[in-house]
Each structure stands twice: as C-alpha cells, then as structure tokens.
Motif scaffolding. Structure first.
Motif, PDB file in Angstrom:
ATOM      1  N   VAL A 143       0.836  -1.206   0.000  1.00  0.00           N
ATOM      2  CA  VAL A 143       0.000   0.000   0.000  1.00  0.00           C
ATOM      3  C   VAL A 143       0.872   1.258   0.000  1.00  0.00           C
ATOM      4  O   VAL A 143       0.629   2.197  -0.776  1.00  0.00           O
ATOM      5  CB  VAL A 143      -0.967  -0.003   1.203  1.00  0.00           C
ATOM      6  CG1 VAL A 143      -1.673   1.341   1.349  1.00  0.00           C
ATOM      7  CG2 VAL A 143      -1.986  -1.127   1.060  1.00  0.00           C
ATOM      8  N   ILE A 144       1.892   1.269   0.841  1.00  0.00           N
ATOM      9  CA  ILE A 144       2.787   2.429   0.898  1.00  0.00           C
ATOM     10  C   ILE A 144       3.459   2.652  -0.451  1.00  0.00           C
ATOM     11  O   ILE A 144       3.555   3.785  -0.929  1.00  0.00           O
ATOM     12  CB  ILE A 144       3.824   2.258   2.024  1.00  0.00           C
ATOM     13  CG1 ILE A 144       3.135   2.348   3.382  1.00  0.00           C
ATOM     14  CG2 ILE A 144       4.951   3.291   1.907  1.00  0.00           C
ATOM     15  CD1 ILE A 144       4.009   1.936   4.546  1.00  0.00           C
ATOM     16  N   ALA A 145       3.909   1.572  -1.089  1.00  0.00           N
ATOM     17  CA  ALA A 145       4.597   1.704  -2.376  1.00  0.00           C
ATOM     18  C   ALA A 145       3.663   2.216  -3.465  1.00  0.00           C
ATOM     19  O   ALA A 145       4.000   3.160  -4.185  1.00  0.00           O
ATOM     20  CB  ALA A 145       5.201   0.364  -2.792  1.00  0.00           C
ATOM     21  N   VAL A 146       2.502   1.621  -3.594  1.00  0.00           N
ATOM     22  CA  VAL A 146       1.592   2.011  -4.681  1.00  0.00           C
ATOM     23  C   VAL A 146       1.054   3.425  -4.453  1.00  0.00           C
ATOM     24  O   VAL A 146       1.106   4.272  -5.355  1.00  0.00           O
ATOM     25  CB  VAL A 146       0.452   0.980  -4.842  1.00  0.00           C
ATOM     26  CG1 VAL A 146      -0.584   1.476  -5.831  1.00  0.00           C
ATOM     27  CG2 VAL A 146       1.019  -0.367  -5.283  1.00  0.00           C
ATOM     28  N   VAL A 147       0.556   3.695  -3.260  1.00  0.00           N
ATOM     29  CA  VAL A 147       0.041   5.034  -2.974  1.00  0.00           C
ATOM     30  C   VAL A 147       1.168   6.063  -3.064  1.00  0.00           C
ATOM     31  O   VAL A 147       0.997   7.135  -3.655  1.00  0.00           O
ATOM     32  CB  VAL A 147      -0.660   5.079  -1.594  1.00  0.00           C
ATOM     33  CG1 VAL A 147      -1.005   6.499  -1.185  1.00  0.00           C
ATOM     34  CG2 VAL A 147      -1.909   4.208  -1.605  1.00  0.00           C
ATOM     35  N   GLY A 148       2.314   5.717  -2.499  1.00  0.00           N
ATOM     36  CA  GLY A 148       3.449   6.632  -2.546  1.00  0.00           C
ATOM     37  C   GLY A 148       3.924   6.919  -3.961  1.00  0.00           C
ATOM     38  O   GLY A 148       4.212   8.065  -4.308  1.00  0.00           O
ATOM     39  N   GLY A 149       4.014   5.883  -4.781  1.00  0.00           N
ATOM     40  CA  GLY A 149       4.462   6.072  -6.162  1.00  0.00           C
ATOM     41  C   GLY A 149       3.542   6.988  -6.950  1.00  0.00           C
ATOM     42  O   GLY A 149       3.991   7.912  -7.636  1.00  0.00           O
ATOM     43  N   PHE A 150       2.252   6.745  -6.827  1.00  0.00           N
ATOM     44  CA  PHE A 150       1.302   7.586  -7.556  1.00  0.00           C
ATOM     45  C   PHE A 150       1.221   8.983  -6.949  1.00  0.00           C
ATOM     46  O   PHE A 150       1.005   9.961  -7.666  1.00  0.00           O
ATOM     47  CB  PHE A 150      -0.063   6.896  -7.654  1.00  0.00           C
ATOM     48  CG  PHE A 150      -0.073   5.841  -8.717  1.00  0.00           C
ATOM     49  CD1 PHE A 150      -0.397   6.148 -10.027  1.00  0.00           C
ATOM     50  CD2 PHE A 150       0.292   4.537  -8.424  1.00  0.00           C
ATOM     51  CE1 PHE A 150      -0.372   5.185 -11.026  1.00  0.00           C
ATOM     52  CE2 PHE A 150       0.320   3.558  -9.413  1.00  0.00           C
ATOM     53  CZ  PHE A 150      -0.020   3.881 -10.720  1.00  0.00           C
ATOM     54  N   ALA A 151       1.418   9.108  -5.644  1.00  0.00           N
ATOM     55  CA  ALA A 151       1.434  10.429  -5.004  1.00  0.00           C
ATOM     56  C   ALA A 151       2.617  11.255  -5.504  1.00  0.00           C
ATOM     57  O   ALA A 151       2.478  12.460  -5.764  1.00  0.00           O
ATOM     58  CB  ALA A 151       1.480  10.276  -3.490  1.00  0.00           C
ATOM     59  N   VAL A 152       3.775  10.627  -5.640  1.00  0.00           N
ATOM     60  CA  VAL A 152       4.952  11.342  -6.142  1.00  0.00           C
ATOM     61  C   VAL A 152       4.678  11.871  -7.551  1.00  0.00           C
ATOM     62  O   VAL A 152       4.954  13.038  -7.841  1.00  0.00           O
ATOM     63  CB  VAL A 152       6.206  10.425  -6.138  1.00  0.00           C
ATOM     64  CG1 VAL A 152       7.339  11.035  -6.950  1.00  0.00           C
ATOM     65  CG2 VAL A 152       6.650  10.139  -4.720  1.00  0.00           C
ATOM     66  N   VAL A 153       4.121  11.037  -8.398  1.00  0.00           N
ATOM     67  CA  VAL A 153       3.851  11.467  -9.766  1.00  0.00           C
ATOM     68  C   VAL A 153       2.760  12.548  -9.792  1.00  0.00           C
ATOM     69  O   VAL A 153       2.844  13.513 -10.554  1.00  0.00           O
ATOM     70  CB  VAL A 153       3.486  10.269 -10.664  1.00  0.00           C
ATOM     71  CG1 VAL A 153       3.108  10.705 -12.061  1.00  0.00           C
ATOM     72  CG2 VAL A 153       4.661   9.291 -10.728  1.00  0.00           C
ATOM     73  N   ALA A 154       1.756  12.420  -8.945  1.00  0.00           N
ATOM     74  CA  ALA A 154       0.714  13.441  -8.855  1.00  0.00           C
ATOM     75  C   ALA A 154       1.303  14.767  -8.367  1.00  0.00           C
ATOM     76  O   ALA A 154       0.931  15.829  -8.873  1.00  0.00           O
ATOM     77  CB  ALA A 154      -0.414  12.971  -7.949  1.00  0.00           C
ATOM     78  N   LEU A 155       2.216  14.707  -7.403  1.00  0.00           N
ATOM     79  CA  LEU A 155       2.871  15.920  -6.932  1.00  0.00           C
ATOM     80  C   LEU A 155       3.697  16.565  -8.044  1.00  0.00           C
ATOM     81  O   LEU A 155       3.787  17.793  -8.119  1.00  0.00           O
ATOM     82  CB  LEU A 155       3.753  15.622  -5.722  1.00  0.00           C
ATOM     83  CG  LEU A 155       3.024  15.372  -4.407  1.00  0.00           C
ATOM     84  CD1 LEU A 155       4.002  14.868  -3.350  1.00  0.00           C
ATOM     85  CD2 LEU A 155       2.337  16.631  -3.929  1.00  0.00           C
ATOM     86  N   ALA A 156       4.293  15.746  -8.880  1.00  0.00           N
ATOM     87  CA  ALA A 156       5.070  16.278  -9.998  1.00  0.00           C
ATOM     88  C   ALA A 156       4.196  17.124 -10.921  1.00  0.00           C
ATOM     89  O   ALA A 156       4.654  18.106 -11.490  1.00  0.00           O
ATOM     90  CB  ALA A 156       5.724  15.134 -10.782  1.00  0.00           C
ATOM     91  N   SER A 157       2.921  16.758 -11.025  1.00  0.00           N
ATOM     92  CA  SER A 157       2.021  17.511 -11.896  1.00  0.00           C
ATOM     93  C   SER A 157       1.754  18.912 -11.355  1.00  0.00           C
ATOM     94  O   SER A 157       1.360  19.791 -12.097  1.00  0.00           O
ATOM     95  CB  SER A 157       0.691  16.769 -12.071  1.00  0.00           C
ATOM     96  OG  SER A 157      -0.069  16.814 -10.887  1.00  0.00           O
ATOM     97  N   ALA A 158       1.995  19.111 -10.066  1.00  0.00           N
ATOM     98  CA  ALA A 158       1.745  20.419  -9.456  1.00  0.00           C
ATOM     99  C   ALA A 158       2.899  21.397  -9.682  1.00  0.00           C
ATOM    100  O   ALA A 158       2.771  22.582  -9.369  1.00  0.00           O
ATOM    101  CB  ALA A 158       1.498  20.250  -7.956  1.00  0.00           C
ATOM    102  N   LEU A 159       4.023  20.901 -10.197  1.00  0.00           N
ATOM    103  CA  LEU A 159       5.182  21.811 -10.424  1.00  0.00           C
ATOM    104  C   LEU A 159       4.992  22.675 -11.642  1.00  0.00           C
ATOM    105  O   LEU A 159       4.383  22.366 -12.578  1.00  0.00           O
ATOM    106  CB  LEU A 159       6.463  20.974 -10.563  1.00  0.00           C
ATOM    107  CG  LEU A 159       6.871  20.175  -9.338  1.00  0.00           C
ATOM    108  CD1 LEU A 159       8.151  19.416  -9.634  1.00  0.00           C
ATOM    109  CD2 LEU A 159       7.074  21.060  -8.134  1.00  0.00           C
TER     110      LEU A 159
END
Length: 159
Positions: A143-159
């Motif tokens: 759960v940490i890996a999947v949620v974390g991975g997609f969260a990182v990519v989603a955060l990248a969209s905010a840059l």
C-alpha cells in the motif's frame, strides 16, 4: 526552486522502487498517459503510450502477487537489488525529463532506490516481528509503495 523539487521527487520515486521495483515505472507511465507529466517530444514519450501503461500495470500487479510467495528472494540479493536500481533510476529520469533534468534525476532515483531497498527491508522486518507475521507487513508495504508512487507522480504535476 523547481529543480530542487524535481530532484526530491526523483529521489522519492527511487525510494518507492526500493519497496516495489515495478511500481515506479507503472506510476510514471500512468502519469504520462494522464498528462500529469509532459513527456511529449522527449525520449520518454513511449512511456505514456497506452500499451506501455498496460504492460507496466500488469507487471506491477504480478509483482504484488509474487512478493507474497514464500520463495520470493530477498530484495537485497544482487538481481533484485539491481532491478530496484534500474527501476528507480529510470523512473527518476522520466520525471526529470519533463522538467529538463533527466541525468540529475536519474542519479537521485538511484540513490532513492538504495535507501528504499535497505530501509524498506529493515522496516518490513521490524513490522513483521512486531505483528508476528510477514503477510501484514508485506501488504502494508504494498500500500505504501503504490500510494506513494502515484502520489509522487501526482505531486510532480503540481510543479
């Protein structure tokens, strides 16, 4: 400031690779497909293709299943460790490419993969000892890996 944030995100996607090797490629592929990271006209534009996304997603699901098997080798044995380094470096470079920093972010992804591999093994072992079984610890890590991975990519969209 943006360059530092992109490098941090590449480091974090590398940490995710240390937890689950196939999560970062799937996450950056989905990010490219959904337009969270712009890969158009770059070496990495193939990552956002629907066929690539489907393949990485299937591989991710397969990894989540096989990780639960008792004969799955430790993430610290050379082939498993190497897969995490490749995955973290690749995903870091893909994220960095969207902002013009592929090489720096490849390095950050590699460093993150080392940290995630060693730290993730330690944390999972500790949690398994506390719970008394590995299965709940493995699911927590999934759960940490999947949620974390997609969260990182989603955060990248905010840059």
């Amino acid at each position: 400031m943006t360059q530092a944030l992109v490098i941090l995100l590449a480091l974090l996607i590398g940490v995710v690779a240390g937890l689950r090797a196939l999560t970062p490629p799937a996450a950056v592929a989905w990010g490219g497909l959904l337009g969270w990271i712009n890969l158009d006209g770059t070496w990495a534009q193939w990552v956002a293709h629907p066929i690539t996304v489907a393949i990485f997603t299937i591989l991710l699901i397969g990894e989540l299943i096989t990780d639960q098997l008792p004969k799955t080798p430790s993430r610290k044995v050379p082939p498993q460790f190497a897969a995490r380094l490749i995955s973290g470096g690749f995903a870091g470079a893909v994220i960095g490419t969207a902002w013009g920093h592929p090489w720096t972010c490849l390095g950050a992804g590699l460093v993150g993969a080392v940290l995630g591999t060693l730290g993730g093994a330690q944390a999972r072992g500790w949690l398994a000892t506390k719970v008394g079984k590995d299965f709940p610890a493995a699911l927590t890590e999934d759960v940490i890996a999947v949620v974390g991975g997609f969260a990182v990519v989603a955060l990248a969209s905010a840059l």
